[in-house]
Design a protein around this motif. Structure first.
Motif, mmCIF file in Angstrom:
data_model
loop_
_atom_site.group_PDB
_atom_site.id
_atom_site.type_symbol
_atom_site.label_atom_id
_atom_site.label_comp_id
_atom_site.label_asym_id
_atom_site.label_seq_id
_atom_site.Cartn_x
_atom_site.Cartn_y
_atom_site.Cartn_z
ATOM 1 N N THR A 45 0.840 -1.208 0.000
ATOM 2 C CA THR A 45 0.000 0.000 0.000
ATOM 3 C C THR A 45 0.875 1.259 0.000
ATOM 4 O O THR A 45 2.079 1.198 0.277
ATOM 5 N N SER B 134 5.903 4.587 4.878
ATOM 6 C CA SER B 134 6.545 4.168 6.132
ATOM 7 C C SER B 134 7.981 3.717 5.869
ATOM 8 O O SER B 134 8.896 4.031 6.640
ATOM 9 N N ALA B 135 8.159 2.983 4.774
ATOM 10 C CA ALA B 135 9.501 2.502 4.435
ATOM 11 C C ALA B 135 10.437 3.681 4.156
ATOM 12 O O ALA B 135 11.587 3.702 4.616
ATOM 13 N N ILE C 225 13.106 -3.454 3.230
ATOM 14 C CA ILE C 225 12.487 -2.134 3.439
ATOM 15 C C ILE C 225 12.814 -1.216 2.262
ATOM 16 O O ILE C 225 11.967 -0.457 1.786
ATOM 17 N N GLY D 37 5.027 -0.475 10.107
ATOM 18 C CA GLY D 37 4.175 0.191 9.118
ATOM 19 C C GLY D 37 4.574 -0.144 7.697
ATOM 20 O O GLY D 37 3.730 -0.207 6.803
ATOM 21 N N ALA D 38 5.875 -0.352 7.477
ATOM 22 C CA ALA D 38 6.350 -0.689 6.140
ATOM 23 C C ALA D 38 6.033 -2.149 5.789
ATOM 24 O O ALA D 38 5.797 -2.481 4.625
ATOM 25 N N ARG D 39 6.035 -3.003 6.783
ATOM 26 C CA ARG D 39 5.857 -4.437 6.506
ATOM 27 C C ARG D 39 4.393 -4.877 6.483
ATOM 28 O O ARG D 39 4.040 -5.826 5.798
ATOM 29 N N MET D 40 3.547 -4.191 7.252
ATOM 30 C CA MET D 40 2.160 -4.650 7.379
ATOM 31 C C MET D 40 1.260 -4.050 6.309
ATOM 32 O O MET D 40 1.284 -2.845 6.077
ATOM 33 N N ASP D 41 0.463 -4.925 5.696
ATOM 34 C CA ASP D 41 -0.493 -4.412 4.714
ATOM 35 C C ASP D 41 -1.773 -3.966 5.426
ATOM 36 O O ASP D 41 -1.839 -3.940 6.662
ATOM 37 N N GLY D 42 -2.769 -3.632 4.655
ATOM 38 C CA GLY D 42 -4.007 -3.118 5.229
ATOM 39 C C GLY D 42 -4.704 -4.094 6.162
ATOM 40 O O GLY D 42 -5.474 -3.693 7.036
ATOM 41 N N ARG E 98 3.409 10.481 10.327
ATOM 42 C CA ARG E 98 4.716 9.858 10.053
ATOM 43 C C ARG E 98 5.814 10.918 9.972
ATOM 44 O O ARG E 98 6.908 10.738 10.506
ATOM 45 N N LEU F 116 7.761 2.498 12.463
ATOM 46 C CA LEU F 116 7.921 2.680 11.015
ATOM 47 C C LEU F 116 8.203 1.355 10.320
ATOM 48 O O LEU F 116 7.716 1.099 9.219
ATOM 49 N N ASP F 117 8.992 0.504 10.955
ATOM 50 C CA ASP F 117 9.311 -0.805 10.379
ATOM 51 C C ASP F 117 8.036 -1.646 10.242
ATOM 52 O O ASP F 117 7.793 -2.252 9.198
ATOM 53 N N ASP G 216 0.715 3.520 2.136
ATOM 54 C CA ASP G 216 1.158 3.719 3.525
ATOM 55 C C ASP G 216 2.450 2.955 3.797
ATOM 56 O O ASP G 216 3.344 3.469 4.476
ATOM 57 N N GLN G 217 2.527 1.736 3.296
ATOM 58 C CA GLN G 217 3.730 0.934 3.510
ATOM 59 C C GLN G 217 4.941 1.592 2.855
ATOM 60 O O GLN G 217 6.027 1.623 3.427
ATOM 61 N N ILE G 218 4.719 2.093 1.646
ATOM 62 C CA ILE G 218 5.821 2.753 0.927
ATOM 63 C C ILE G 218 6.281 3.998 1.693
ATOM 64 O O ILE G 218 7.480 4.223 1.887
ATOM 65 N N ALA H 291 10.069 6.756 5.270
ATOM 66 C CA ALA H 291 10.291 7.468 6.542
ATOM 67 C C ALA H 291 11.314 6.720 7.392
ATOM 68 O O ALA H 291 12.161 7.334 8.051
ATOM 69 N N LEU H 292 11.223 5.399 7.363
ATOM 70 C CA LEU H 292 12.167 4.587 8.147
ATOM 71 C C LEU H 292 13.609 4.768 7.640
ATOM 72 O O LEU H 292 14.542 4.915 8.428
ATOM 73 N N ILE I 288 10.629 -2.177 -0.590
ATOM 74 C CA ILE I 288 9.257 -1.662 -0.415
ATOM 75 C C ILE I 288 9.225 -0.165 -0.734
ATOM 76 O O ILE I 288 8.324 0.318 -1.407
#
Lengths: 51, 139
Positions: free
Chosen positions: A10, A16-17, A34, B101-106, B74, B98-99, A12-14, A19-20, A37
């Motif tokens: 998603t 978050s990656a 990461i 958030g990057a790994r988990m989908d909806g 974020r 953040l980690d 959001d995941q992109i 931002a990380l 992603i």
């Protein structure tokens, strides 16, 4: 022939990656998955023809 | 001899006044220093409380229903985590959030974990735009 697994992520995941990576101080400071992603590509749009 | 005693009394009074003045001045300076330290401590405490309040809001916002609020949270989380006020524990918390958030989908599934025994040569991550295509997502 290579087996390719396409994983959908998603927005959001992109974000978050990304931002990380920023927070950690670079792509070399985080898990390579990461980075992948964060670099997720938008799937190519199918060509649409106007009627 | 009378003028000697008068002069000594005058000098004694002068010295006594001078000593009193110096003691009082030192006392005032000490109180001022303590007051300044107290104000500085209160200001620092205020900054810490404000930082903590914003940090809590940012943490709350990353799980918001609103995409805009999630994005802004974020950004806020990264900024606050990079602040000098953040402790190592809080920085580790930002990294974990953040980690995850990057790994988990909806649905809350970890997209970086695949079924055991699954053999693939290449994993490609693509953005889910909500449009259906021929290629499937995570099995």
């Amino acid at each position: 022939m290579k087996d390719k697994l396409v994983v959908k992520v998603t927005r959001d995941q992109i974000q978050s990656a990304r931002a990380l990576i920023e927070f950690a101080g670079g792509e070399d400071k985080v898990d390579p998955v990461i980075v992948r992603i964060a670099r997720a590509q938008r799937p190519p749009r199918q060509a649409r023809t106007a009627s | 001899m009378e003028w000697w005693s008068a002069a000594l009394a005058f000098i004694g009074a002068g010295v006594g006044s001078l000593v009193s003045y110096l003691v009082a001045r030192r006392d005032i300076a000490q109180r001022e220093a303590e007051a300044r330290a107290d104000v500085g401590q209160r200001v620092e405490q205020g900054h810490l409380e404000e930082w903590g309040r914003r940090f809590t809001i940012a943490l709350d916002g990353v799980s918001s229903e609103s995409p805009r609020r999630r994005s802004l949270s974020r950004v806020l989380l990264v900024e606050l985590g990079q602040s000098a006020l953040a402790t190592d524990q809080e920085k580790a918390l930002v990294l974990s959030v953040l980690d995850a958030g990057a790994r988990m989908d909806g649905d809350g599934d970890d997209v970086t974990r695949f079924r055991a025994g699954m053999l693939v040569d290449e994993v490609v991550y693509v953005e889910d735009t909500g449009e259906d295509d021929d290629e499937g997502g995570v099995p």
